[in-house]
Design an enzyme around this catalytic site. Structure first.
Site, mmCIF file in Angstrom:
data_model
loop_
_atom_site.group_PDB
_atom_site.id
_atom_site.type_symbol
_atom_site.label_atom_id
_atom_site.label_comp_id
_atom_site.label_asym_id
_atom_site.label_seq_id
_atom_site.Cartn_x
_atom_site.Cartn_y
_atom_site.Cartn_z
ATOM 1 N N TYR A 1 1.924 2.733 14.709
ATOM 2 C CA TYR A 1 3.276 3.260 14.818
ATOM 3 C C TYR A 1 3.279 4.442 15.770
ATOM 4 O O TYR A 1 2.262 5.128 15.923
ATOM 5 C CB TYR A 1 3.804 3.689 13.447
ATOM 6 N N VAL B 1 0.728 5.079 -2.488
ATOM 7 C CA VAL B 1 0.060 6.340 -2.159
ATOM 8 C C VAL B 1 1.012 7.225 -1.353
ATOM 9 O O VAL B 1 1.154 8.413 -1.614
ATOM 10 C CB VAL B 1 -1.250 6.106 -1.382
ATOM 11 N N ASP C 1 0.811 -1.217 0.000
ATOM 12 C CA ASP C 1 0.000 0.000 0.000
ATOM 13 C C ASP C 1 0.848 1.272 0.000
ATOM 14 O O ASP C 1 0.330 2.360 0.166
ATOM 15 C CB ASP C 1 -0.922 0.005 1.223
ATOM 16 N N HIS C 2 2.147 1.149 -0.218
ATOM 17 C CA HIS C 2 3.062 2.285 -0.094
ATOM 18 C C HIS C 2 3.061 3.235 -1.289
ATOM 19 O O HIS C 2 3.620 4.313 -1.214
ATOM 20 C CB HIS C 2 4.484 1.784 0.169
ATOM 21 N N LYS D 1 0.165 -4.677 13.127
ATOM 22 C CA LYS D 1 1.473 -4.544 12.477
ATOM 23 C C LYS D 1 2.126 -3.325 13.119
ATOM 24 O O LYS D 1 1.497 -2.284 13.266
ATOM 25 C CB LYS D 1 1.302 -4.322 10.979
ATOM 26 N N ARG E 1 4.737 7.872 16.008
ATOM 27 C CA ARG E 1 5.394 8.879 15.181
ATOM 28 C C ARG E 1 4.784 10.243 15.485
ATOM 29 O O ARG E 1 3.565 10.378 15.514
ATOM 30 C CB ARG E 1 5.191 8.589 13.698
#
Length: 197
Positions: free
Chosen positions: A150, A33, A30-31, A181, A152
């Site tokens: 994540y 985008v 999906d990276h 994940k 961030r």
């Protein structure tokens, strides 16, 4: 009996790991985008075929990408549709926003959906609210939910710090995610403690 899980959700969760074994290998594709094309002039359908041949259990893609993959690829591979996104070009790349719905994913034949949350980001509140709303829709439609969690944000020095990662995973579990994940700490002992928790 499987507790509070519906038959449909349990069936779909089992389908995600249909290749058997003790692990689950879901490949995020999906990276595009966020970062741009996966490979210049690449053939996504062929890449997904290679992943299936080499033992992947499933792929995570956006709704448009799913339409560029032959349905036959998903006989031995699960389809997970990513529901939110952002680009590296954005003023705040950590701000994720909805780009698809659970219903769209179901119409595509998805086995599960995925939501990305950047805890500690400036838009954490909206991202966690979106995760919670998607979890409710997943409960309604008996669809498994993968939370990509994540740590961030502007104040984060180490997004892999064990206490921060454990907290992000707890948020996913409390909101109703079936799978998580994340970026785990470098220390295997810390990772083992987080998983045990």
């Amino acid at each position: 009996m499987y507790g509070n899980e519906s038959f449909g959700r349990r069936l779909r969760l089992d389908h995600l790991g249909r290749r058997g074994g003790s692990g689950l290998l879901l490949v995020p594709l999906d990276h595009a985008v966020g970062a741009g094309p996966l490979r210049s002039g690449g053939d996504l359908d062929a890449l997904v075929g290679e992943l299936a041949e080499h033992g992947a259990d499933g792929v995570v893609v956006h709704k448009g990408a799913a339409r560029r993959i032959r349905p036959a690829r998903f006989h031995d591979l699960s389809l997970i549709v990513q529901l939110n996104a952002s680009t590296a070009m954005a003023v705040d790349p950590d701000a994720k926003y909805p780009v698809a719905t659970v219903e769209e994913a179901l119409r595509l034949g998805a086995d599960a959906v995925s939501v990305h949350v950047n805890a500690a980001s400036r838009t954490e509140a909206a991202q966690i609210a979106h995760l919670a709303a998607v979890a409710e829709q997943c409960d309604r439609w008996s669809l498994p939910l993968l939370a990509m969690m994540y740590v961030r944000g502007p104040a984060v020095r180490d997004g892999r710090a064990p206490d921060l990662v454990a907290h992000a995973i707890a948020v996913a579990a409390e909101m109703g995610a079936d799978l998580v994940k994340t970026a785990l700490p470098d220390d295997p002992a810390a990772t083992a403690r987080i998983i045990a928790g």
